[in-house]
Write an enzyme that holds these catalytic residues in place. Structure first.
Site: not given
Ligand code: M6R
Length: 616
Positions: A2, A27, A75, A101-102, A489, A493, A496, A512, A611
């Site tokens: 927070c 935060r 938060w 906060n905590g 992953e 990264k 994207e 394969h 997001k």
């Molecule tokens: O909020 P969520 O974890 O459910 O989101 C899932 C995906 O949309 C999310 O992980 C997305 O792939 C990210 N942009 C990955 O960096």
């Protein structure tokens, strides 16, 4: 996570507090509130669910005057994000008000003790418990506010940064910290005070800052110099520092992008994620969801994990952990596929929903369907009070603080940490994990934040390496076992945020088909840490090198074999096999970040992405 802000001086507090809250909004932003004492001695508190802008609307037209005040952006940890749970909280008598906060870990027994003494509670928060304890102490012993704060803090377990004011004494502000950050800005003649979770709200007012240390209490009195004491009331020197704050970087805590800040947040937030749950000195992992649903979990027919994107990669790691430690079969499904697959799911199944935002539409629909068919739903979510958290029968929050960069980083390691604790806790209850392995895992998990901090020291090295790959058009990421989801992953990264085409594969699958892509222009990132299947990974690497592929390998510290094969290596600390994703993913996050920055791209808000994906 927070944000707290407070002011005491001769200016109007409200505009300073609101500006400070905007700067701390990174935060947390599920609710906000402000309290100001006006000249007549009235305490006015305004709160709103959601962002600081909502709070401004609520307070507009009301009396916000006064030269002392405290404010908060939340938060949520204890209690859903609503007005009652928003800070500042008010004591029973209506005289004290506080922001925090905590997490107060022993809030529940303290609440019960206070109830027995006649206290009632307006919220579900741990903060209100601490505030009532302060009031109880103040009244019972007839002591001043600072004494009551010190004595109460000796009784709490957990983390806190607090600021508290007393309507009857509008010339005093008391604050304290342990585990959560707190900075005091010194204004005119060192007798005007700005207090905040980080130095950003101070910018433009003062560059003279005192950082409060753990278990220190600061008493700020109008017209006097600040006084700092420890919890035993011993005087502590006031250590003021001159700082230089770049206003443009404020919300990012000094980092150029949220993504980099969140990568660097990982040691601290993973400690938060484990706090009060991983107890190596007590030889225990305590997850309340496992305690409360022990029978359903240990007797489950099978587990199904539903999620998307990065959360789906964490689920692939969770499958391996749970199958190893609990011997319960686990299926991992893309939530978007599961919901339309007429899945065979019902009573006796436990469906885990993994989601950072807790709002992903596909995941939410998948668990609604599972629930309708009689399965128990277990949420592993970051955003407290989110739709998925509310739709779950039980769950474990990952508690890594708000993740703002679209590319998920700390949520992935937070999910993986929770899944590890969960697998160990269920395995222990089920009797499928040996005591020696359980204890080894507890100790090793506790080391992870420090090990990640050591990898982050290689940031400059990885940044320099990234320059060599900026112009590449395609990448392959290869790993096996626990490192296979990390390969996926790493590739996600990169694609994207840098818009470079990248594919992750189990390393042995390469022969394969994907090996046809390998030539001198194809960088291949190998996850080659010193774990089982290491020798087999070396063979796969040789196959790439003999086709002129460029190998960048993530290896365990001290590895000499891969150094003789790969063009570049990045070392990570040794961990047991089941923890290797938590360290091997870190260099891949930094690599993707630095390549995207070198390409001049918008790292935090990459094109076409959002997001929180609340549409199908
Ligand atoms: O909020 P969520 O974890 O459910 O989101 C899932 C995906 O949309 C999310 O992980 C997305 O792939 C990210 N942009 C990955 O960096």
């Amino acid at each position: 996570m927070c944000g707290i802000v407070a002011y005491l001086g001769s200016r109007e507090a409200y505009p300073i507090l609101i500006k400070g809250l905007h700067r701390l909004e990174y935060r947390g932003y599920d609710s906000a509130g402000v309290a100001v004492i006006n000249e007549a001695g009235d305490l006015n508190i305004y709160k709103a669910v959601g962002k600081v802008a909502n709070l401004e609307q609520v307070a507009a037209g009301h009396d916000c005057s006064g030269t002392i005040g405290i404010a908060h952006t939340r938060w949520a940890t204890h209690g859903v994000p609503n007005e009652a749970n928003a800070h500042p909280h008010l004591s029973q008598s209506g005289e004290l008000t506080m922001v925090h906060n905590g997490i107060i870990e022993n809030a529940s027994p303290l609440r019960n003790q206070l109830k027995e003494k006649g206290f009632t509670f307006r919220s579900d928060t741990d903060t209100e418990v601490l505030l009532q304890l302060i009031e109880y102490t103040q009244k019972k012993h007839g002591v001043d506010l600072v004494c009551a704060v010190r004595s109460s803090l000796k009784k709490v377990i957990g983390a806190y940064a607090i600021a508290v004011i007393d309507r009857k004494d509008p010339g005093t502000l008391v604050a304290a910290r342990k585990g959560s950050p707190l900075a005091v800005g010194l204004g005119e003649a060192n007798c005007e005070f700005f207090l905040a979770s980080d130095a950003s709200p101070l910018a433009g007012y003062t560059n003279k800052v005192v950082y409060i240390n753990d278990e220190e209490v600061v008493e700020l009195r109008r017209g006097e110099e600040p006084a700092i004491t420890n919890l035993n009331a011993d005087k502590v020197d006031v250590r003021a520092k001159e700082i230089d704050i770049d206003v443009n970087m404020l919300d990012k805590g000094g980092f150029p992008h949220f993504m980099l800040k969140e990568i660097f947040d990982q040691p601290a937030v993973l400690r938060d994620c484990m706090r009060g749950r991983l107890l190596p000195s007590h030889h225990r992992i305590i997850l309340s969801a496992v305690t409360e649903h022990r029978e359903e979990l240990i007797h489950a027919r099978r587990f199904i994990m539903v999620s998307c994107g990065t959360s789906w990669h964490a689920a692939l790691i969770g499958k391996q952990l749970i199958e190893q430690f609990c011997r319960i079969p686990v299926e991992v499904a893309y939530a978007s596929e599961f919901r339309y697959s007429d899945p065979v799911v019902g009573p006796g199944d436990v469906v885990f929903a993994l989601s950072q935002s807790g709002e992903t539409a596909d995941t939410l629909s998948a668990i609604q369907l599972a629930s309708e068919r009689g399965a128990m739903v277990f949420g592993i979510v970051n955003a407290v009070g989110s739709s998925i958290a509310r739709a779950s029968d039980t769950g474990t929050y990952i508690h890594v603080g708000p993740e703002i960069g679209v590319a998920s980083t700390k949520a992935f390691t937070g999910q993986t940490t929770v899944l590890t604790m969960l697998a160990l806790a269920i395995g222990w209850e089920k009797g499928t994990v040996s005591e020696s392995l359980y204890l080894e895992a507890l100790e090793a998990l506790e080391q992870i934040p420090d090990q990640i901090a050591r990898i982050l020291e290689k940031d400059d090295e990885i940044k320099a390496l990234a320059q060599e790959y900026v112009d590449k058009r395609h990448f392959l990421y290869l790993g096996r076992g626990m490192n296979y989801p990390v390969a996926l992953e790493g590739a996600l990264k990169l694609k994207e945020i840098s818009y470079i085409h990248a594919e992750g594969y189990p390393a042995a699958e390469m022969k394969h088909g994907p090996i046809a892509l390998v030539d001198e222009d194809m960088p291949v990132v190998f996850l080659a840490t010193h774990h089982n299947l290491y020798e087999k990974i070396i063979s796969n690497m040789q196959e790439v090198v003999s086709r002129k592929g460029k190998v960048l390998a993530i290896v365990s510290e001290g590895d000499t074999v891969v150094k003789g094969i790969a063009q570049h290596v990045i070392e990570v600390p040794h961990t047991p096999n089941y923890l290797c994703p938590l360290v091997s993913v870190i260099p891949l996050q930094l690599l993707a970040y630095h390549i995207a920055v070198a390409k001049g791209l918008n790292v935090d808000q990459p094109r076409n992405l959002a997001k929180s994906v609340t549409v199908e």
